[in-house]
Scaffold this active site. Structure first.
Site, PDB file in Angstrom:
ATOM      1  N   ASP A  70       0.869  -1.187   0.000  1.00 12.83           N
ATOM      2  CA  ASP A  70       0.000   0.000   0.000  1.00 12.83           C
ATOM      3  C   ASP A  70       0.897   1.226   0.000  1.00 12.83           C
ATOM      4  O   ASP A  70       1.019   1.953   0.989  1.00 12.83           O
ATOM      5  CB  ASP A  70      -0.934   0.002   1.209  1.00 12.83           C
ATOM      6  CG  ASP A  70      -2.093   0.983   1.016  1.00 12.83           C
ATOM      7  OD1 ASP A  70      -2.116   1.677  -0.015  1.00 12.83           O
ATOM      8  OD2 ASP A  70      -2.967   1.053   1.906  1.00 12.83           O
ATOM      9  N   GLU A 165     -13.597   9.665   9.338  1.00 15.25           N
ATOM     10  CA  GLU A 165     -14.190  10.034  10.619  1.00 15.25           C
ATOM     11  C   GLU A 165     -14.473  11.528  10.703  1.00 15.25           C
ATOM     12  O   GLU A 165     -13.721  12.350  10.171  1.00 15.25           O
ATOM     13  CB  GLU A 165     -13.265   9.644  11.782  1.00 15.25           C
ATOM     14  CG  GLU A 165     -13.168   8.149  11.992  1.00 15.25           C
ATOM     15  CD  GLU A 165     -12.286   7.755  13.165  1.00 15.25           C
ATOM     16  OE1 GLU A 165     -12.446   6.613  13.648  1.00 15.25           O
ATOM     17  OE2 GLU A 165     -11.452   8.585  13.601  1.00 15.25           O
ATOM     18  N   HIS A 271       2.581   7.298   5.496  1.00 20.86           N
ATOM     19  CA  HIS A 271       3.301   6.496   6.483  1.00 20.86           C
ATOM     20  C   HIS A 271       3.814   5.165   5.921  1.00 20.86           C
ATOM     21  O   HIS A 271       4.321   4.333   6.664  1.00 20.86           O
ATOM     22  CB  HIS A 271       2.487   6.288   7.775  1.00 20.86           C
ATOM     23  CG  HIS A 271       1.128   5.699   7.611  1.00 20.86           C
ATOM     24  ND1 HIS A 271       0.024   6.225   8.251  1.00 20.86           N
ATOM     25  CD2 HIS A 271       0.672   4.636   6.916  1.00 20.86           C
ATOM     26  CE1 HIS A 271      -1.042   5.512   7.949  1.00 20.86           C
ATOM     27  NE2 HIS A 271      -0.673   4.536   7.153  1.00 20.86           N
ATOM     28  N   PRO A 303      -3.359   8.192  14.085  1.00 20.92           N
ATOM     29  CA  PRO A 303      -4.689   7.738  14.494  1.00 20.92           C
ATOM     30  C   PRO A 303      -4.619   6.686  15.591  1.00 20.92           C
ATOM     31  O   PRO A 303      -3.675   5.897  15.653  1.00 20.92           O
ATOM     32  CB  PRO A 303      -5.245   7.128  13.218  1.00 20.92           C
ATOM     33  CG  PRO A 303      -4.035   6.596  12.521  1.00 20.92           C
ATOM     34  CD  PRO A 303      -2.924   7.564  12.831  1.00 20.92           C
ATOM     35  N   GLY A 304      -5.630   6.681  16.442  1.00 22.60           N
ATOM     36  CA  GLY A 304      -5.841   5.549  17.330  1.00 22.60           C
ATOM     37  C   GLY A 304      -6.597   4.478  16.573  1.00 22.60           C
ATOM     38  O   GLY A 304      -6.699   4.511  15.335  1.00 22.60           O
ATOM     39  N   SER A 310      -7.314  10.069  18.370  1.00 20.10           N
ATOM     40  CA  SER A 310      -6.253  10.254  17.398  1.00 20.10           C
ATOM     41  C   SER A 310      -5.553  11.571  17.704  1.00 20.10           C
ATOM     42  O   SER A 310      -6.056  12.388  18.489  1.00 20.10           O
ATOM     43  CB  SER A 310      -6.810  10.250  15.969  1.00 20.10           C
ATOM     44  OG  SER A 310      -7.412   9.003  15.669  1.00 20.10           O
ATOM     45  N   HIS A 327       2.786   5.546  13.409  1.00 19.92           N
ATOM     46  CA  HIS A 327       1.698   5.871  12.476  1.00 19.92           C
ATOM     47  C   HIS A 327       0.337   5.503  13.016  1.00 19.92           C
ATOM     48  O   HIS A 327      -0.672   5.683  12.336  1.00 19.92           O
ATOM     49  CB  HIS A 327       1.933   5.187  11.131  1.00 19.92           C
ATOM     50  CG  HIS A 327       1.547   3.743  11.062  1.00 19.92           C
ATOM     51  ND1 HIS A 327       1.900   2.808  12.015  1.00 19.92           N
ATOM     52  CD2 HIS A 327       0.831   3.057  10.128  1.00 19.92           C
ATOM     53  CE1 HIS A 327       1.428   1.631  11.671  1.00 19.92           C
ATOM     54  NE2 HIS A 327       0.768   1.740  10.532  1.00 19.92           N
ATOM     55  N   GLY A 328       0.256   4.970  14.250  1.00 20.92           N
ATOM     56  CA  GLY A 328      -1.034   4.605  14.811  1.00 20.92           C
ATOM     57  C   GLY A 328      -0.869   3.755  16.050  1.00 20.92           C
ATOM     58  O   GLY A 328       0.190   3.769  16.689  1.00 20.92           O
ATOM     59  N   GLY A 330      -1.085   0.335  16.293  1.00 23.19           N
ATOM     60  CA  GLY A 330      -0.355  -0.920  16.106  1.00 23.19           C
ATOM     61  C   GLY A 330      -1.142  -2.105  16.642  1.00 23.19           C
ATOM     62  O   GLY A 330      -1.640  -2.076  17.766  1.00 23.19           O
TER      63      GLY A 330
END
Length: 399
Positions: A70, A165, A271, A303-304, A310, A327-328, A330
């Site tokens: 991606d 969101e 990311h 982001p969460g 987030s 990046h988030g 995980g």
């Protein structure tokens, strides 16, 4: 947290990490072209070939599988002039709730893998983005024969952990927020070059600790073609997010009965990508596999998980962290394991107070399947400064 030196060429910023992800990071760090070290982000977890949440600086080579399939996946967030009071007042005045807004978003943006736009003429801002990508593909000799419908993919979300969101920040200001990447066309580009790298390493009898660490060498035609197509896919991903955000803004403005969404700030960041940077006194190819750019003053979105907070952040330029950040949240559990452990009722409880599509197909995205975002952000305190904390009031996901 201060990084833990796992060995001479691996620094770990994660206080919670599985053994498999550490083993993958050690494999990556053992490659001879790593300089100055590999940095493991606070949200790191097991990935394909190398751990997600790994920052990989390489001299003279790039590892296509480390960039991933991606290409250019990332976040975009827009702060508006609207507030929670404005949203509540609109609902009170019209009797039209957030459920109707969610349905409008789902109609405006194709969701789920394989779902593309039926036409290219529905939105006035789409044509310019497609024209830019067409021009770049011609100029850079990017082969898109494998993806004849790439234009229809622009402005589509995808599935998995991709989302859209409507959020509120710590001052109750409204944010539009979404997560997506380069869709099917980026996947095709990535898969092709991963196979090329594996074939070339095999022909040269290069011993790899993992075949997904196969690399392309600078100065070869295969490397040059990958970088051209990688850059195109990264730009596609950036514009894909921008296209969806433009549609989201138009839908939200219409729902609010306003002429526009009154944008005051926009952050659009990758990311999953590679670019040239200078680290440890040398120019390297820096691959952020599940990490954002955190050079001093650079803004990014972290982001969460579905149903958790987030963050909008600003980088501190931490050299040990290779000027990168998580990046988030995980993942803690695989999708299969999450579906085994949790139920649709569990997800409903976690999403209480948030407008979302109530479906068992999202159980594998339950917040409990991810690390606590508060722990990740605590581990990242030397990497970024938090500017805004967002809580969602509407969530849209593809299957």
């Amino acid at each position: 947290m201060p990084p833990v030196t796992e060995d001479r060429r691996l620094l770990n910023f994660a206080s919670q990490i599985e053994g498999g992800a550490l083993a993958q990071a050690r494999q990556t760090a053992s490659m001879p072209f790593i300089h100055p070290h590999v940095a493991l982000m606070p949200d790191a977890h097991l990935g394909k070939g190398s751990a997600v949440g790994t920052v990989i600086p390489t001299l003279g080579v790039v590892i296509p599988a480390a960039v991933g399939v991606d290409i250019g996946c990332g976040m975009i967030g827009v702060r508006t002039e609207f507030t929670e009071d404005d949203v509540d007042a609109r609902i009170a005045a019209t009797g039209v709730g957030l459920g109707a807004l969610r349905l409008e978003i789902e109609r405006a943006i194709p969701l789920s893998p394989g779902h593309y736009n039926a036409d290219l003429d529905s939105w006035p801002f789409t044509a310019a983005k497609i024209a830019e990508l067409e021009k770049r593909a011609r100029r850079e000799h990017v082969d898109l024969a494998h993806s004849p419908k790439w234009r229809q993919q622009l402005g589509s979300l995808g599935g998995g952990n991709h989302f859209i969101e409507l959020c509120l920040d710590e001052t109750d200001r409204v944010w539009l927020f979404l997560h997506s990447g380069s869709r099917g066309v980026g996947n095709k580009i990535a898969q092709h070059h991963i196979q090329v790298a594996q074939r070339l390493c095999g022909q040269r009898h290069i011993k790899l600790p993992n075949r997904d660490l196969a690399y392309l060498t600078e100065g070869t035609p295969e490397f040059d073609q990958y970088i051209r197509e990688l850059n195109w896919a990264q730009r596609f991903a950036y514009l894909n997010r921008a296209e969806m955000m433009d549609r989201f803004g138009a839908v939200f403005a219409r729902w609010m009965g306003a002429e526009d969404h009154r944008e005051t700030e926009r952050v659009n960041c990758h990311h999953n990508y590679t670019q040239r940077e200078r680290h440890g006194g040398k120019d390297v190819w820096l691959t952020r596999k599940g990490a954002v750019d955190a050079h001093a003053g650079v803004r990014a979105m972290i982001p969460g998980s579905m149903g958790t907070h987030s963050y909008v952040v600003e980088g501190k330029g931490n050299a040990e962290g290779l000027c990168s950040a998580p990046h988030g949240a995980g993942r803690r559990f695989s999708r299969t394991e999450a579906k085994r452990r949790f139920t649709q009722a569990d997800l409903r409880a976690r999403m209480r107070g948030i407008e979302y599509r109530d479906s068992a197909e999202f159980v594998d995205e339950i917040p409990d399947a991810y690390k606590e975002i508060s722990t990740v952000m605590a581990d990242a305190r030397d990497l970024v400064t938090v500017l805004h904390e967002l809580r969602q009031i509407v969530n849209v996901k593809g299957t």
